[in-house]
Design a protein around this motif. Sequence first.
Motif, short mmCIF file in Angstrom:
data_model
loop_
_atom_site.label_atom_id
_atom_site.label_comp_id
_atom_site.label_asym_id
_atom_site.label_seq_id
_atom_site.Cartn_x
_atom_site.Cartn_y
_atom_site.Cartn_z
N MET A 26 0.84 -1.19 0.00
CA MET A 26 0.00 0.00 0.00
C MET A 26 0.88 1.25 0.00
N ALA A 27 0.52 2.24 -0.74
CA ALA A 27 1.30 3.47 -0.83
C ALA A 27 1.17 4.28 0.45
N ASP A 28 2.20 5.06 0.72
CA ASP A 28 2.19 5.95 1.88
C ASP A 28 1.09 6.99 1.70
N PRO A 29 0.18 7.16 2.70
CA PRO A 29 -0.91 8.12 2.54
C PRO A 29 -0.47 9.57 2.55
N ILE A 30 0.78 9.84 2.96
CA ILE A 30 1.26 11.22 2.91
C ILE A 30 1.58 11.53 1.46
N ASN A 31 0.89 12.50 0.88
CA ASN A 31 1.07 12.86 -0.51
C ASN A 31 2.32 13.73 -0.63
N THR A 32 3.35 13.24 -1.33
CA THR A 32 4.59 13.99 -1.46
C THR A 32 4.62 14.86 -2.71
N SER A 33 3.55 14.89 -3.50
CA SER A 33 3.53 15.69 -4.71
C SER A 33 3.22 17.16 -4.43
N LYS A 34 2.76 17.47 -3.24
CA LYS A 34 2.51 18.86 -2.84
C LYS A 34 2.96 19.02 -1.40
N PRO A 35 3.18 20.25 -0.95
CA PRO A 35 3.61 20.44 0.43
C PRO A 35 2.61 19.82 1.41
N ARG A 49 8.15 24.61 22.77
CA ARG A 49 7.89 23.18 22.55
C ARG A 49 6.54 23.06 21.87
N SER A 50 6.50 22.28 20.78
CA SER A 50 5.30 22.19 19.94
C SER A 50 5.15 20.78 19.39
N VAL A 51 4.01 20.54 18.76
CA VAL A 51 3.76 19.28 18.06
C VAL A 51 3.27 19.64 16.66
N VAL A 52 3.85 19.00 15.66
CA VAL A 52 3.39 19.18 14.29
C VAL A 52 2.52 17.98 13.93
N VAL A 53 1.32 18.27 13.45
CA VAL A 53 0.34 17.22 13.11
C VAL A 53 0.08 17.29 11.62
N ASN A 54 0.27 16.16 10.94
CA ASN A 54 0.01 16.07 9.51
C ASN A 54 -1.47 15.74 9.31
N GLU A 55 -2.11 16.48 8.40
CA GLU A 55 -3.53 16.28 8.12
C GLU A 55 -3.85 14.88 7.60
N ALA A 56 -2.84 14.15 7.11
CA ALA A 56 -3.06 12.78 6.63
C ALA A 56 -3.58 11.88 7.75
N LEU A 57 -3.33 12.26 8.99
CA LEU A 57 -3.84 11.48 10.12
C LEU A 57 -5.37 11.40 10.08
N ARG A 58 -6.01 12.46 9.60
CA ARG A 58 -7.48 12.48 9.52
C ARG A 58 -7.99 11.35 8.63
N GLN A 59 -7.30 11.10 7.50
CA GLN A 59 -7.70 10.01 6.61
C GLN A 59 -7.37 8.65 7.18
N LEU A 60 -6.22 8.55 7.83
CA LEU A 60 -5.78 7.28 8.40
C LEU A 60 -6.69 6.83 9.54
N ASP A 61 -6.98 7.75 10.47
CA ASP A 61 -7.81 7.42 11.63
C ASP A 61 -8.48 8.69 12.16
N PRO A 62 -9.72 8.94 11.75
CA PRO A 62 -10.41 10.17 12.18
C PRO A 62 -10.50 10.33 13.69
N LEU A 63 -10.66 9.24 14.43
CA LEU A 63 -10.74 9.36 15.89
C LEU A 63 -9.41 9.82 16.49
N ALA A 64 -8.32 9.34 15.96
CA ALA A 64 -6.99 9.76 16.43
C ALA A 64 -6.78 11.25 16.12
N TYR A 65 -7.18 11.65 14.93
CA TYR A 65 -7.08 13.06 14.54
C TYR A 65 -7.88 13.94 15.50
N HIS A 66 -9.11 13.55 15.78
CA HIS A 66 -9.95 14.34 16.69
C HIS A 66 -9.41 14.33 18.11
N PHE A 67 -8.76 13.25 18.52
CA PHE A 67 -8.13 13.20 19.83
C PHE A 67 -7.07 14.31 19.95
N VAL A 68 -6.23 14.44 18.92
CA VAL A 68 -5.17 15.45 18.96
C VAL A 68 -5.77 16.86 18.92
#
Length: 113
Positions: free
Chosen positions: A1-10, A69-88
């Motif tokens: 399966m391809a990586d869900p992070i799209n590398t064709s755009k930022p 101190r910060s956390v960077v969250v990639n929007e691809a998490l929303r597609q992978l697992d919406p509940l995890a995304y909403h948790f963050v």
Amino acid sequence: MADPINTSKPAQEFFILGLTQDGKQFRPSDWAERLCGVMSCFRPEGSGGRNAHLQYSPYVLPTMLNGVRSVVVNEALRQLDPLAYHFVVNFAKDNDLQVIDACLLPEPGTSKT
């Protein structure tokens, strides 16, 4: 399966800053590492291998942003697992933390191949 992070755009990302809406530093001081540790199991299918539990997820990473101190969250998490995304997202809301929409750009002189 391809990586869900799209590398064709930022990458579409947002930062959760370790500052409350009124500018106070969020505690405990290791909050970013704790949050990213909880989210470490959310990763592209087939990545991580035997020691995946020892690595942060590529979707939720601790970082420093202008000395905060910060956390960077990639929007691809929303597609992978919406509940995890909403948790963050809810973690940031529940703790009244500042959130900044952004995308990480490669360092000058480096290229992604």
